[in-house]
Design a protein around this motif. Structure first.
Motif, short mmCIF file in Angstrom:
data_model
loop_
_atom_site.label_atom_id
_atom_site.label_comp_id
_atom_site.label_asym_id
_atom_site.label_seq_id
_atom_site.Cartn_x
_atom_site.Cartn_y
_atom_site.Cartn_z
N VAL A 38 0.79 -1.10 -0.10
CA VAL A 38 0.17 0.12 -0.13
C VAL A 38 0.92 1.02 0.02
O VAL A 38 2.03 1.44 0.60
CB VAL A 38 -0.88 0.18 1.14
CG1 VAL A 38 -1.80 1.27 1.38
CG2 VAL A 38 -1.91 -1.10 1.00
N GLU A 39 0.45 2.31 -0.83
CA GLU A 39 1.28 3.40 -0.78
C GLU A 39 0.55 4.56 -0.48
O GLU A 39 -0.60 4.48 -0.64
CB GLU A 39 1.91 3.61 -2.43
CG GLU A 39 2.70 5.14 -2.23
CD GLU A 39 3.30 5.07 -3.78
OE1 GLU A 39 3.82 6.19 -3.84
OE2 GLU A 39 3.31 4.45 -4.65
N TYR A 40 1.13 5.35 0.46
CA TYR A 40 0.50 6.46 1.35
C TYR A 40 1.07 7.65 0.97
O TYR A 40 2.10 7.65 1.44
CB TYR A 40 0.09 6.15 2.61
CG TYR A 40 -0.44 7.13 3.71
CD1 TYR A 40 -1.59 7.71 3.26
CD2 TYR A 40 0.38 7.64 4.41
CE1 TYR A 40 -2.10 9.09 3.94
CE2 TYR A 40 0.17 8.58 5.35
CZ TYR A 40 -1.20 9.38 5.12
OH TYR A 40 -1.50 10.52 5.89
N ALA A 41 0.49 8.38 0.77
CA ALA A 41 1.15 10.06 0.66
C ALA A 41 0.88 10.99 1.90
O ALA A 41 -0.25 11.46 2.01
CB ALA A 41 1.07 10.76 -0.51
N LEU A 42 1.74 11.15 2.75
CA LEU A 42 1.63 12.18 3.84
C LEU A 42 1.81 13.65 3.51
O LEU A 42 2.81 13.95 3.00
CB LEU A 42 2.37 11.73 5.02
CG LEU A 42 2.29 12.55 6.37
CD1 LEU A 42 0.90 12.54 7.03
CD2 LEU A 42 3.37 12.12 7.21
N THR A 57 -7.78 4.14 5.79
CA THR A 57 -8.44 4.15 4.59
C THR A 57 -7.77 3.74 3.26
O THR A 57 -8.34 3.34 2.48
CB THR A 57 -8.76 5.71 4.48
OG1 THR A 57 -9.52 6.20 5.84
CG2 THR A 57 -9.86 5.77 3.09
N ALA A 58 -6.48 4.15 3.20
CA ALA A 58 -5.30 3.58 2.22
C ALA A 58 -5.42 2.35 1.77
O ALA A 58 -5.16 1.90 0.90
CB ALA A 58 -4.32 4.36 2.12
N VAL A 86 5.62 3.54 1.30
CA VAL A 86 5.00 2.37 0.90
C VAL A 86 5.00 1.38 2.18
O VAL A 86 6.19 1.01 2.62
CB VAL A 86 5.89 1.48 -0.32
CG1 VAL A 86 5.26 0.07 -0.53
CG2 VAL A 86 5.65 2.65 -1.74
N PHE A 87 4.17 0.52 2.26
CA PHE A 87 3.78 -0.26 3.37
C PHE A 87 3.27 -1.73 3.03
O PHE A 87 2.55 -1.81 2.13
CB PHE A 87 2.64 0.13 4.48
CG PHE A 87 2.80 1.41 4.95
CD1 PHE A 87 3.84 1.96 5.64
CD2 PHE A 87 2.04 2.58 4.71
CE1 PHE A 87 4.12 2.94 6.54
CE2 PHE A 87 2.38 3.80 5.12
CZ PHE A 87 3.38 3.92 5.90
N ALA A 88 4.31 -2.73 3.19
CA ALA A 88 4.17 -4.08 2.57
C ALA A 88 3.34 -4.79 3.81
O ALA A 88 3.63 -4.71 5.31
CB ALA A 88 5.52 -4.67 2.30
N MET A 100 7.58 6.57 9.26
CA MET A 100 7.27 7.91 8.86
C MET A 100 7.90 9.06 9.69
O MET A 100 8.16 9.94 9.25
CB MET A 100 5.87 8.00 8.98
CG MET A 100 5.14 7.25 7.89
SD MET A 100 3.16 7.01 8.33
CE MET A 100 2.80 8.61 8.17
N THR A 101 8.44 8.60 11.01
CA THR A 101 9.11 9.59 11.61
C THR A 101 10.76 9.73 11.07
O THR A 101 11.32 10.73 11.03
CB THR A 101 9.36 8.99 13.30
OG1 THR A 101 9.77 7.70 13.21
CG2 THR A 101 7.91 9.27 13.77
N ARG A 102 11.27 8.52 10.61
CA ARG A 102 12.77 8.64 9.79
C ARG A 102 12.73 9.33 8.38
O ARG A 102 13.63 9.60 7.87
CB ARG A 102 13.02 6.91 9.57
CG ARG A 102 13.45 6.22 10.79
CD ARG A 102 13.92 5.03 10.49
NE ARG A 102 13.49 4.28 9.50
CZ ARG A 102 12.67 2.95 9.65
NH1 ARG A 102 12.31 2.79 10.99
NH2 ARG A 102 12.37 2.51 8.70
#
Length: 337
Positions: A38-42, A57-58, A86-88, A100-102
């Protein structure tokens, strides 16, 4: 009453402890799902709670409410960095937030090729689906101003390389990095140049490097190709390089360079005009910059393509004409058989 209040306090503490333990346990559990990552744009300015629910939701099977609490008490969710992630399957809620903090963003790439023109570079940026098109519609001089570049003419001022970026980054940021890289490479090569070169400035060296880039078929010939042009500049001879004429024709060039083209005057016609053309004609790579500023020491004034990528070099016009007859006119005769 006091005893009842005491018991209620103990129950609250116990409940909080149980909840904290449950959150801590959940924070380390792998999130498993079928299918692709899943790809997520913050986006910049997105808060922790909003981001947690957006990730759910993503398509990441995480409880957004719990993820928000994990970001408060397990991982410092105030340090989330904007970007594309990107989260696998198998990532934990803690892993999501730590990534996301890195600022461990997923990277895209765009490549500028040695010998490309500015027009080709702009086309590559415009065609990339993951770039924000901030340069669209801007005139060349405005693009250069937006990236803080001093030159107003962009040709030759962007270093050919592969540039990584996060999805949603601006095309101007790529151009700024490529311009900075070319400045750095040119300054380094200029500082280490051979003595007594026929250049009034590093920009003139950049112009010749672009010609060398377009004229070199074999890397082994590059410093000798450079020597031919340097020798011609020193002797006051016209460079007589086809790529310069072709560049001057622009979109009028249909792939066939004619005698009429060579006999039509213009600032890039290196057959009719002596010295360097007014600007680079393409993006020079590191090897061409090195060759322009440290050419081989030869007495060559001519070269002709052999047809296999290499070139034959000559000192005199008679030798050159013989080489032309051997390598080019012969190939023309062979093609007609």
């Amino acid at each position: 009453m006091t005893r009842l209040l005491f018991r209620l306090v103990l129950l609250c503490i116990a409940a909080i402890a149980v909840l904290a333990g449950a959150v801590a346990w959940y924070a380390r559990q792998p999130l498993i799902w079928q299918g692709e990552a899943v790809e997520y744009a913050l986006l910049p300015g997105t808060g922790l709670r909003q981001a947690a629910h957006q990730i759910e939701t993503a398509g990441v099977p995480v409880n957004g409410w719990l993820l928000g609490w994990i970001g408060r008490f397990v991982v410092d969710g105030r340090r989330l960095q904007a970007g594309s992630y990107v989260f696998a399957s198998g990532v934990t809620p803690v892993g999501v937030l730590e990534k996301m903090t890195r600022g461990d963003v997923s990277m895209r790439e765009v490549r500028f090729i040695e010998g490309w023109t500015w027009r080709q570079m702009r086309a590559a940026l415009a065609a990339h689906p993951d770039l924000k098109q901030d340069a669209a519609g801007l005139a060349d001089a405005e693009v250069m101003a937006r990236i803080g570049a001093e030159p107003t003419i962009p040709e030759g001022w962007f270093f050919p390389d592969t540039y990584l970026f996060a999805s949603g980054d601006s095309d101007l940021s790529i151009l700024k990095r490529a311009h900075h890289a070319m400045r750095k490479e040119l300054d380094r090569a200029w500082a280490a140049r051979s003595p007594d070169l026929p250049y009034a400035s590093s920009y003139e060296a950049l112009v010749l490097a672009s010609i060398i880039e377009k004229e070199t078929g074999s890397a082994a010939d590059r410093d000798k190709v450079a020597s031919v042009f340097v020798n011609r500049l020193r002797a006051g001879m016209p460079l007589q390089t086809d790529p310069s004429v072709i560049y001057g024709l622009g979109e009028r060039f249909d792939g066939n360079l004619t005698r009429a083209h060579l006999q039509t005057d213009g600032p890039y016609n290196s057959y009719l005009r002596r010295g360097l053309p007014p600007t680079p004609i393409a993006a020079a790579g590191r090897a061409s910059l090195e060759a322009a500023l440290n050419p081989a020491v030869t007495r060559y004034y001519y070269f002709v393509a052999r047809g296999d990528g290499s070139s034959a070099f000559s000192q005199t016009l008679a030798e050159h004409n013989s080489a032309v007859d051997r390598y080019q006119r012969r190939s023309v005769r062979s093609s007609r058989k």
